[in-house]
Scaffold this motif. Structure first.
Motif, PDB file in Angstrom:
ATOM      1  N   MET A 243       0.849  -1.198   0.000  1.00 54.11           N
ATOM      2  CA  MET A 243       0.000   0.000   0.000  1.00 54.11           C
ATOM      3  C   MET A 243       0.880   1.242   0.000  1.00 54.11           C
ATOM      4  O   MET A 243       1.891   1.297   0.712  1.00 54.11           O
ATOM      5  CB  MET A 243      -0.930  -0.009   1.225  1.00 54.11           C
ATOM      6  CG  MET A 243      -1.934   1.128   1.239  1.00 54.11           C
ATOM      7  SD  MET A 243      -3.188   0.951   2.543  1.00 54.11           S
ATOM      8  CE  MET A 243      -4.287  -0.229   1.763  1.00 54.11           C
ATOM      9  N   THR A 244       0.486   2.252  -0.758  1.00 56.76           N
ATOM     10  CA  THR A 244       1.278   3.476  -0.877  1.00 56.76           C
ATOM     11  C   THR A 244       1.076   4.369   0.341  1.00 56.76           C
ATOM     12  O   THR A 244       0.092   4.238   1.102  1.00 56.76           O
ATOM     13  CB  THR A 244       0.866   4.265  -2.132  1.00 56.76           C
ATOM     14  OG1 THR A 244      -0.511   4.671  -2.008  1.00 56.76           O
ATOM     15  CG2 THR A 244       1.039   3.415  -3.385  1.00 56.76           C
ATOM     16  N   ASP A 245       2.053   5.273   0.535  1.00 55.21           N
ATOM     17  CA  ASP A 245       1.957   6.238   1.644  1.00 55.21           C
ATOM     18  C   ASP A 245       0.665   7.046   1.543  1.00 55.21           C
ATOM     19  O   ASP A 245       0.023   7.347   2.557  1.00 55.21           O
ATOM     20  CB  ASP A 245       3.157   7.186   1.629  1.00 55.21           C
ATOM     21  CG  ASP A 245       4.461   6.476   1.965  1.00 55.21           C
ATOM     22  OD1 ASP A 245       4.386   5.366   2.538  1.00 55.21           O
ATOM     23  OD2 ASP A 245       5.541   7.035   1.673  1.00 55.21           O
ATOM     24  N   ARG A 246       0.284   7.423   0.323  1.00 53.67           N
ATOM     25  CA  ARG A 246      -0.924   8.225   0.119  1.00 53.67           C
ATOM     26  C   ARG A 246      -2.171   7.472   0.556  1.00 53.67           C
ATOM     27  O   ARG A 246      -3.065   8.045   1.207  1.00 53.67           O
ATOM     28  CB  ARG A 246      -1.022   8.614  -1.354  1.00 53.67           C
ATOM     29  CG  ARG A 246      -2.181   9.536  -1.672  1.00 53.67           C
ATOM     30  CD  ARG A 246      -2.124  10.000  -3.114  1.00 53.67           C
ATOM     31  NE  ARG A 246      -3.223  10.893  -3.410  1.00 53.67           N
ATOM     32  CZ  ARG A 246      -3.400  11.479  -4.587  1.00 53.67           C
ATOM     33  NH1 ARG A 246      -2.527  11.256  -5.580  1.00 53.67           N
ATOM     34  NH2 ARG A 246      -4.426  12.280  -4.788  1.00 53.67           N
ATOM     35  N   SER A 247      -2.238   6.165   0.221  1.00 55.95           N
ATOM     36  CA  SER A 247      -3.404   5.367   0.602  1.00 55.95           C
ATOM     37  C   SER A 247      -3.471   5.171   2.106  1.00 55.95           C
ATOM     38  O   SER A 247      -4.560   5.199   2.706  1.00 55.95           O
ATOM     39  CB  SER A 247      -3.370   4.005  -0.099  1.00 55.95           C
ATOM     40  OG  SER A 247      -3.452   4.162  -1.501  1.00 55.95           O
ATOM     41  N   ILE A 248      -2.290   4.976   2.728  1.00 58.08           N
ATOM     42  CA  ILE A 248      -2.258   4.820   4.190  1.00 58.08           C
ATOM     43  C   ILE A 248      -2.676   6.122   4.871  1.00 58.08           C
ATOM     44  O   ILE A 248      -3.440   6.131   5.848  1.00 58.08           O
ATOM     45  CB  ILE A 248      -0.858   4.385   4.654  1.00 58.08           C
ATOM     46  CG1 ILE A 248      -0.508   3.015   4.059  1.00 58.08           C
ATOM     47  CG2 ILE A 248      -0.786   4.342   6.177  1.00 58.08           C
ATOM     48  CD1 ILE A 248       0.930   2.595   4.312  1.00 58.08           C
ATOM     49  N   ALA A 249      -2.187   7.255   4.353  1.00 56.93           N
ATOM     50  CA  ALA A 249      -2.562   8.561   4.916  1.00 56.93           C
ATOM     51  C   ALA A 249      -4.065   8.772   4.791  1.00 56.93           C
ATOM     52  O   ALA A 249      -4.708   9.327   5.694  1.00 56.93           O
ATOM     53  CB  ALA A 249      -1.806   9.671   4.196  1.00 56.93           C
ATOM     54  N   LYS A 250      -4.654   8.297   3.702  1.00 56.04           N
ATOM     55  CA  LYS A 250      -6.090   8.425   3.486  1.00 56.04           C
ATOM     56  C   LYS A 250      -6.877   7.698   4.568  1.00 56.04           C
ATOM     57  O   LYS A 250      -7.946   8.152   4.998  1.00 56.04           O
ATOM     58  CB  LYS A 250      -6.449   7.880   2.102  1.00 56.04           C
ATOM     59  CG  LYS A 250      -7.893   8.080   1.706  1.00 56.04           C
ATOM     60  CD  LYS A 250      -8.126   7.566   0.284  1.00 56.04           C
ATOM     61  CE  LYS A 250      -9.585   7.738  -0.123  1.00 56.04           C
ATOM     62  NZ  LYS A 250      -9.824   7.227  -1.493  1.00 56.04           N
ATOM     63  N   ILE A 251      -6.327   6.542   5.035  1.00 59.07           N
ATOM     64  CA  ILE A 251      -6.985   5.781   6.103  1.00 59.07           C
ATOM     65  C   ILE A 251      -7.122   6.632   7.354  1.00 59.07           C
ATOM     66  O   ILE A 251      -8.207   6.769   7.932  1.00 59.07           O
ATOM     67  CB  ILE A 251      -6.188   4.496   6.424  1.00 59.07           C
ATOM     68  CG1 ILE A 251      -6.218   3.539   5.238  1.00 59.07           C
ATOM     69  CG2 ILE A 251      -6.737   3.823   7.678  1.00 59.07           C
ATOM     70  CD1 ILE A 251      -5.286   2.357   5.402  1.00 59.07           C
ATOM     71  N   PHE A 252      -5.999   7.211   7.790  1.00 59.41           N
ATOM     72  CA  PHE A 252      -5.995   7.956   9.046  1.00 59.41           C
ATOM     73  C   PHE A 252      -6.691   9.313   8.905  1.00 59.41           C
ATOM     74  O   PHE A 252      -7.309   9.805   9.850  1.00 59.41           O
ATOM     75  CB  PHE A 252      -4.549   8.134   9.529  1.00 59.41           C
ATOM     76  CG  PHE A 252      -3.917   6.844   9.957  1.00 59.41           C
ATOM     77  CD1 PHE A 252      -4.141   6.333  11.224  1.00 59.41           C
ATOM     78  CD2 PHE A 252      -3.132   6.105   9.079  1.00 59.41           C
ATOM     79  CE1 PHE A 252      -3.576   5.135  11.624  1.00 59.41           C
ATOM     80  CE2 PHE A 252      -2.566   4.904   9.469  1.00 59.41           C
ATOM     81  CZ  PHE A 252      -2.788   4.406  10.749  1.00 59.41           C
ATOM     82  N   LEU A 253      -6.625   9.917   7.725  1.00 55.46           N
ATOM     83  CA  LEU A 253      -7.340  11.178   7.509  1.00 55.46           C
ATOM     84  C   LEU A 253      -8.851  10.939   7.500  1.00 55.46           C
ATOM     85  O   LEU A 253      -9.615  11.775   8.003  1.00 55.46           O
ATOM     86  CB  LEU A 253      -6.904  11.820   6.191  1.00 55.46           C
ATOM     87  CG  LEU A 253      -5.505  12.441   6.176  1.00 55.46           C
ATOM     88  CD1 LEU A 253      -5.141  12.928   4.779  1.00 55.46           C
ATOM     89  CD2 LEU A 253      -5.410  13.585   7.169  1.00 55.46           C
ATOM     90  N   ALA A 254      -9.281   9.800   6.943  1.00 56.32           N
ATOM     91  CA  ALA A 254     -10.704   9.478   6.940  1.00 56.32           C
ATOM     92  C   ALA A 254     -11.213   9.266   8.359  1.00 56.32           C
ATOM     93  O   ALA A 254     -12.301   9.723   8.733  1.00 56.32           O
ATOM     94  CB  ALA A 254     -10.966   8.230   6.090  1.00 56.32           C
ATOM     95  N   SER A 255     -10.399   8.586   9.166  1.00 54.29           N
ATOM     96  CA  SER A 255     -10.776   8.357  10.565  1.00 54.29           C
ATOM     97  C   SER A 255     -10.826   9.682  11.324  1.00 54.29           C
ATOM     98  O   SER A 255     -11.737   9.931  12.120  1.00 54.29           O
ATOM     99  CB  SER A 255      -9.775   7.403  11.213  1.00 54.29           C
ATOM    100  OG  SER A 255     -10.153   7.116  12.539  1.00 54.29           O
ATOM    101  N   SER A 256      -9.845  10.552  11.070  1.00 52.28           N
ATOM    102  CA  SER A 256      -9.817  11.867  11.722  1.00 52.28           C
ATOM    103  C   SER A 256     -10.991  12.725  11.262  1.00 52.28           C
ATOM    104  O   SER A 256     -11.597  13.465  12.049  1.00 52.28           O
ATOM    105  CB  SER A 256      -8.505  12.585  11.399  1.00 52.28           C
ATOM    106  OG  SER A 256      -7.397  11.843  11.849  1.00 52.28           O
ATOM    107  N   SER A 257     -11.318  12.618   9.957  1.00 57.40           N
ATOM    108  CA  SER A 257     -12.427  13.388   9.411  1.00 57.40           C
ATOM    109  C   SER A 257     -13.733  13.046  10.120  1.00 57.40           C
ATOM    110  O   SER A 257     -14.564  13.924  10.374  1.00 57.40           O
ATOM    111  CB  SER A 257     -12.554  13.125   7.913  1.00 57.40           C
ATOM    112  OG  SER A 257     -13.668  13.787   7.370  1.00 57.40           O
ATOM    113  N   ALA A 258     -13.919  11.766  10.438  1.00 59.49           N
ATOM    114  CA  ALA A 258     -15.141  11.356  11.132  1.00 59.49           C
ATOM    115  C   ALA A 258     -15.236  12.026  12.503  1.00 59.49           C
ATOM    116  O   ALA A 258     -16.317  12.461  12.929  1.00 59.49           O
ATOM    117  CB  ALA A 258     -15.166   9.839  11.279  1.00 59.49           C
ATOM    118  N   ILE A 259     -14.089  12.125  13.192  1.00 58.17           N
ATOM    119  CA  ILE A 259     -14.066  12.788  14.500  1.00 58.17           C
ATOM    120  C   ILE A 259     -14.402  14.273  14.352  1.00 58.17           C
ATOM    121  O   ILE A 259     -15.180  14.839  15.127  1.00 58.17           O
ATOM    122  CB  ILE A 259     -12.691  12.619  15.163  1.00 58.17           C
ATOM    123  CG1 ILE A 259     -12.426  11.146  15.463  1.00 58.17           C
ATOM    124  CG2 ILE A 259     -12.596  13.440  16.445  1.00 58.17           C
ATOM    125  CD1 ILE A 259     -13.379  10.534  16.452  1.00 58.17           C
TER     126      ILE A 259
END
Length: 391
Positions: A295-311
């Motif tokens: 998995m690319t750095d961008r895709s991994i960052a998307k995981i944590f940004l999506a989780s943060s976005s929900a908060i």
């Protein structure tokens, strides 16, 4: 088909209750600040419209004291002005400065003879007085009120207080006593075709500074260019020109609100940055595993940004709900009061402007998410060979 990054984000547990509370408080403060700023604008501008109109057409030598500068009530251009976009009502008025004495107290006021809704219900020599004046002179509904008018000679009139109205702009130099138009015309010795001025009420959508000045200029030009030889010379004055200190004060409030929005967005953003960093450190082995799986750095960052976005979204929604609840309670009860001598109104006004609220929410959310790109750079520095075994 569901995005892999979003699927993994839905399975992550972000222990960010403190961050979410911070977000909620920040949005609560921001929305309340926007509502209060909008409330002041609406209350003061509506108060000024009731006090002297949004635009006035007055004689060049306007005289509040002697009442010696009448203009014709039916000038030839009045219908043209009434047809302008943004003009809601044109009301002829008669002004006369007076002095009221009661219970040993003396207060200078401006009597306003008008055909407005506030004066329609008044009988002969009946008046409607502002709450501030009633408080100063200990006046109540049904009381007699003796007023003196100074001109070539002093005239006295006994009025009856028919009602006490809540004045939105409560200042000792803005005390307006409403009377019947005919009573004030007789006091000045005028005919029914003579008035002091015309008050022009604009549509609420045209009460910003630029629109009022533009319409005032257009009305002034129309009154000059389309006047007949029999019409009296008048000048057009907007509320912005007449009460510049109030509009400067509103601009200061808007600046303070902008500062609060920036501050609260920064506080919420940096709290989310710290929360996201903690989350990244807690899942460093997961990051290493995902990298080893390709998995690319961008895709991994998307995981944590999506989780943060929900908060962020949960905190934003909670903050908005709390802000709307506060504004509803304050709007109905006026539980938080103000000193009208300093703030022009006796309570904290609130007005929910949906466009401004959505704009504040959208801009703040976008800024917070941009700030969260900073800790997401940490992902690029994670070495799978060194972190995949971390528990």
């Amino acid at each position: 088909m569901m995005d892999v990054s979003l699927f993994i984000a839905s399975r992550l547990r972000f222990k960010g209750k403190i961050a979410m509370i911070c977000i909620a408080v920040s949005f609560l403060v921001m929305i309340v600040a926007v509502a209060v700023s909008s409330g002041f604008r609406h209350e003061i501008r509506d108060g000024l419209a009731s006090l002297s109109g949004d635009v006035q057409l007055t004689p060049v030598d306007m005289n509040y004291i002697g009442g010696t500068s009448p203009v014709g009530r039916y000038p030839s251009y009045i219908d043209d002005i009434a047809s302008l976009d943004g003009v809601e009502e044109i009301a002829p008025v008669v002004y006369r400065a007076g002095i009221i004495r009661n219970e040993g107290n003396i207060q200078g006021v401006v009597f306003k003879g008008s055909g407005s809704s506030r004066a329609d219900s008044l009988g002969t020599l009946e008046v409607s007085v502002p709450e501030r004046l009633a408080s100063i002179l200990l006046l109540e509904q049904g009381d007699d009120m003796l007023a003196y008018f100074i001109g070539e000679r002093v005239r006295a009139r006994k009025f009856k207080v028919a009602s006490v109205y809540p004045s939105l702009v409560e200042s000792d130099d803005m005390l307006v006593v409403y009377a019947r138009l005919a009573d004030m015309q007789r006091l000045n010795g005028w005919t029914e075709d003579q008035v002091s001025a015309f008050e022009i009420i604009l549509d609420k959508s045209c009460r910003d500074v630029r629109s009022m000045d533009a319409i005032a200029d257009e009305i002034g030009y129309m009154a000059y260019s389309r006047a007949s030889e029999e019409d009296d010379t008048v000048v057009s004055v907007s509320a912005v020109e007449k009460y510049p200190q109030l509009f400067d004060w509103l601009n200061l409030i808007d600046f303070n609100v902008l500062f609060i929005l920036i501050l609260m967005t920064a506080v919420a953003g940096f709290n989310m940055i710290s929360g996201l960093l903690i989350m990244l450190f807690e899942h460093i082995s997961t990051i290493g595993l995902l990298k080893s799986l390709g998995m690319t750095d961008r895709s991994i960052a998307k995981i944590f940004l999506a989780s943060s976005s929900a908060i962020v979204l949960k905190g934003m929604i909670a903050g908005n709900i709390l802000a709307f609840a506060f504004c509803a309670v304050q709007g109905m009860t006026h539980m938080i009061g103000l000193d009208p001598s300093n703030y022009f109104v006796s309570f904290v006004p609130v007005h929910i402007d949906p466009v401004m609220v959505l704009l504040a929410d959208a801009v703040s959310y976008a800024v917070i998410m941009l700030l969260l790109l900073i800790p997401s750079l940490f992902i690029a520095k994670v070495d799978p060979a060194r972190t995949i075994s971390v528990k």
